[in-house]
Design an enzyme around this catalytic site. Structure first.
Site, PDB file in Angstrom:
ATOM      1  N   HIS A  62      14.579  30.850   1.810  1.00 17.12           N
ATOM      2  CA  HIS A  62      13.444  30.716   2.721  1.00 17.12           C
ATOM      3  C   HIS A  62      13.492  29.402   3.496  1.00 17.12           C
ATOM      4  CE1 HIS A  62      11.524  27.808  -0.045  1.00 17.12           C
ATOM      5  NE2 HIS A  62      12.040  28.567  -0.998  1.00 17.12           N
ATOM      6  N   ASP A  63      13.112  29.496   4.765  1.00 21.74           N
ATOM      7  CA  ASP A  63      12.920  28.342   5.650  1.00 21.74           C
ATOM      8  C   ASP A  63      14.202  27.598   5.989  1.00 21.74           C
ATOM      9  OD1 ASP A  63       9.912  28.536   5.555  1.00 21.74           O
ATOM     10  OD2 ASP A  63      10.288  28.073   3.444  1.00 21.74           O
ATOM     11  N   GLY A  80      16.002  26.511  -0.478  1.00 23.77           N
ATOM     12  CA  GLY A  80      14.989  26.531   0.573  1.00 23.77           C
ATOM     13  C   GLY A  80      15.022  25.301   1.458  1.00 23.77           C
TER      14      GLY A  80
END
Length: 224
Positions: A62-63, A80
């Site tokens: 994520h991200d 992340g």
């Protein structure tokens, strides 16, 4: 086969809020690759640029922001909020700590453990990974001329092979190569890393960066 692109983040703080993954053009996504959407802390966005290669079982959490022309070999793991800039190559089994940045045209040796930012244009290796030399082959393939490469090698020696303190080396490089853009890019990168918590320049600023504008991986600029 068996890839999962756009799946929910593996983050206990995520509770189903609207989030996105943006993937550019001409990306090669092989077997078992996982690329997750973002979380609120990262602006609810994971971003992948153009012309990247994601080999079997590589993972983009994520991200993350992945630039253009990046290669993630088999079993590379991006935690992340990682940023991987244009033209970087991460060889098999590399593990990357969250909030870490891998600079433009960096080359990471297989099975390395990245816990701090890796500056642009270098070869890094080890557990933890450390800059070892300049990625001369990568620079030549990207079209850098011999004089620019010489300047980058000189900057590398001053930063990583001399007894100077980092701040003194950075000041000297500003004066020595004011017109050599790649050297000044190294200077800016290393300076930001030195100021970042535990050598990860975006760890304390990730929310501000995502809310204020595009990061280096979002500009769409091509190397060099």
């Amino acid at each position: 086969p068996h890839s999962a692109v756009g799946g929910a983040p593996q983050d206990m703080k995520y509770h189903g809020e609207e989030s996105h993954l943006i993937v550019g053009e001409r990306n090669m996504i092989r077997e078992g690759v996982t690329i997750n959407i973002g979380t609120e802390l990262g602006g609810n966005l994971t971003r992948v640029g153009d012309d990247n290669v994601f080999m079997a079982n590589s993972h983009v959490a994520h991200d993350c922001h992945v630039g253009n022309g990046v290669i993630l070999a088999n079993n590379v793991m991006l935690a992340g909020h990682v940023r991987v800039h244009d033209g970087a190559i991460l060889n098999g089994g590399v593990g990357v700590h969250h909030f870490t940045t891998v600079g433009t045209l960096a080359y990471i040796g297989g099975l390395s453990r990245i816990t701090q930012d890796i500056p642009p244009f270098v070869i890094a290796d080890g557990r933890p990974a450390r800059p070892r030399s300049v990625n001369v082959i990568g620079l030549k393939r990207a079209g850098f001329d011999d004089e620019t490469i010489r300047c980058i090698k000189s900057a590398f020696k001053l930063l990583y092979r001399s007894d100077r303190q980092a701040r003194d080396a950075l000041d000297e490089l500003r004066e020595m190569y004011p017109e050599v853009a790649p050297v000044q890019r190294m200077v800016a990168f290393v300076e930001a890393t030195e100021e970042g918590r535990q050598g990860r320049q975006f760890e304390d600023r990730d929310r501000d960066v995502n809310q204020s504008g595009a990061s280096d991986c979002e500009t769409g600029e091509k190397t060099p």
